[in-house]
Scaffold this active site. Structure first.
Site, short mmCIF file in Angstrom:
data_model
loop_
_atom_site.label_atom_id
_atom_site.label_comp_id
_atom_site.label_asym_id
_atom_site.label_seq_id
_atom_site.Cartn_x
_atom_site.Cartn_y
_atom_site.Cartn_z
N ASP A 188 -6.06 -19.70 14.26
CA ASP A 188 -6.18 -19.90 13.13
C ASP A 188 -7.32 -19.17 12.29
O ASP A 188 -8.37 -18.85 12.92
CB ASP A 188 -6.92 -21.30 13.24
CG ASP A 188 -6.79 -22.06 11.85
OD1 ASP A 188 -6.23 -22.90 11.53
OD2 ASP A 188 -8.12 -21.98 11.34
N ASN A 196 -9.19 -18.46 -0.12
CA ASN A 196 -8.27 -18.99 -1.23
C ASN A 196 -9.11 -19.35 -2.42
O ASN A 196 -8.78 -18.96 -3.53
CB ASN A 196 -7.45 -20.18 -0.80
CG ASN A 196 -5.97 -19.63 -0.13
OD1 ASN A 196 -5.67 -18.32 -0.65
ND2 ASN A 196 -5.24 -20.36 0.32
N ASP A 205 -2.70 -14.73 0.34
CA ASP A 205 -1.19 -14.33 0.91
C ASP A 205 -1.34 -12.93 1.52
O ASP A 205 -1.04 -12.61 2.61
CB ASP A 205 -0.33 -14.25 -0.16
CG ASP A 205 0.24 -15.67 -0.87
OD1 ASP A 205 -0.16 -16.55 0.15
OD2 ASP A 205 0.89 -15.89 -1.74
N GLU A 231 -2.50 -21.25 7.60
CA GLU A 231 -2.88 -20.16 8.06
C GLU A 231 -3.00 -20.09 9.70
O GLU A 231 -3.77 -19.59 10.38
CB GLU A 231 -4.58 -20.00 7.48
CG GLU A 231 -5.47 -21.25 8.12
CD GLU A 231 -5.57 -22.58 7.19
OE1 GLU A 231 -6.45 -23.11 7.37
OE2 GLU A 231 -4.45 -22.79 6.65
#
Length: 310
Positions: A188, A196, A205, A231
């Site tokens: 993770d 983000n 991304d 993620e």
């Protein structure tokens, strides 16, 4: 007693025979499927227009030549025995519902998949075999394309959760049959929502893509790395016990800390990953092994992130 045939009747009979012959030739030459006839010596007797298009040979090039010219090398030696077996069997043909898919070879030497049905018939006392052939390379390619879409994550090019679940089930079956050990790693990306929110989804991304590329390079070819969602990533490590899985996870964790990604505004961004490791045991199933790796990953999070836990 002499029986005579009126000349006009003879001409009409000949005309009907010619019409039937022309009709047969027309059907053969306009058929969508390739049609090839051979004798018991495996010599090609008939090669229709569709067969020319499929294999790349002109009829005049191939008629009289052995049928094995249309097969990959590895199948040629056994074909005579197969033909003899079919000749002696009571079966006259294989129906269309039982079409067999095999490999064939074009004039240029390339292999391609075909569906084929074969029938046998005696002509003037001699056995002949007729094959109806369909080139299915486009269909197979399309099916493979669909399978790739179904099993691949578009952003990273990694396999997705659907494929991971299938492979995990296969690994469990191998474990049950051969006691082959394996481990699951759960990854993770730490504080990914902050990345983000701060730098935008395009930068997010890029972070996901950089992690995917780096982690995959540090795994073996036999290992499977998949995007589990968002993620989160997951890996299957065959023939690996927990200690080996922990070493692999630590190697990936350290390398990730050295990655730098540029934002849309050319800001330098670094990130870390928390990893959980679990080894499959006799008490586990497909749900518990993933749950164990997931819980281990959350322990790594709670211990301060950017670490590996079991």
């Amino acid at each position: 007693m002499i029986i005579g045939i009126h000349m006009s009747d003879k001409q009409q009979l000949q005309s009907e025979v010619n019409n039937d012959s022309n009709r047969f030739s027309s059907v053969i030459d306009t058929a969508f499927d390739g049609i090839i006839t051979m004798n018991v010596s495996q010599e090609i007797l008939l090669f229709n227009h569709a067969a020319e298009n499929i294999f790349g040979y002109k009829a005049e090039e191939i008629i009289g030549k052995p049928i094995t010219m249309l097969m990959p090398q590895k199948f040629r030696a056994s074909h005579a025995a197969y033909t003899k077996q079919f000749e002696n069997s009571p079966m006259q043909s294989r129906d269309m519902l039982s079409r067999v898919m095999i490999s064939a070879m074009r004039k240029d030497g390339s292999d391609f998949p075909i569906e084929i049905t074969i029938s046998k018939i005696k002509v003037n006392g001699n056995m002949e075999f007729t094959a109806i052939i369909r080139d299915v390379s486009h269909r197979i390619a399309y099916i493979e394309h669909l399978q790739k879409q179904i099993n691949t994550d578009n952003l990273t090019g990694l396999k997705n959760r659907n494929y991971f679940d299938m492979q995990l089930q296969d690994m469990i079956q191998k474990f049950n049959r051969f006691s082959e050990p394996f481990c699951v790693l759960m990854f993770d990306l730490d504080k990914f929502k902050t990345i983000n929110d701060t730098y935008g989804h395009l930068t997010g991304d890029k972070v996901i893509q950089e992690f995917s590329t780096t982690a995959k390079l540090l795994l073996r070819e036999v290992d499977l790395l998949a995007r589990y969602g968002g993620e989160e990533f997951v890996a299957i490590l065959p023939n690996t016990q927990l200690a080996g899985a922990m070493e692999t996870a630590e190697r990936i964790r350290k390398r990730i800390t050295k990655i730098m990604v540029l934002s849309q505004k050319h800001e330098s961004i670094t990130f870390t990953v928390s990893i959980g490791a679990a080894e499959f045991t006799k008490q586990d199933d497909i749900k518990t092994i993933v749950s164990n790796a997931d819980e281990a990953m959350y322990r790594a999070k709670h211990q301060g992130r950017n670490r590996v836990s079991d």
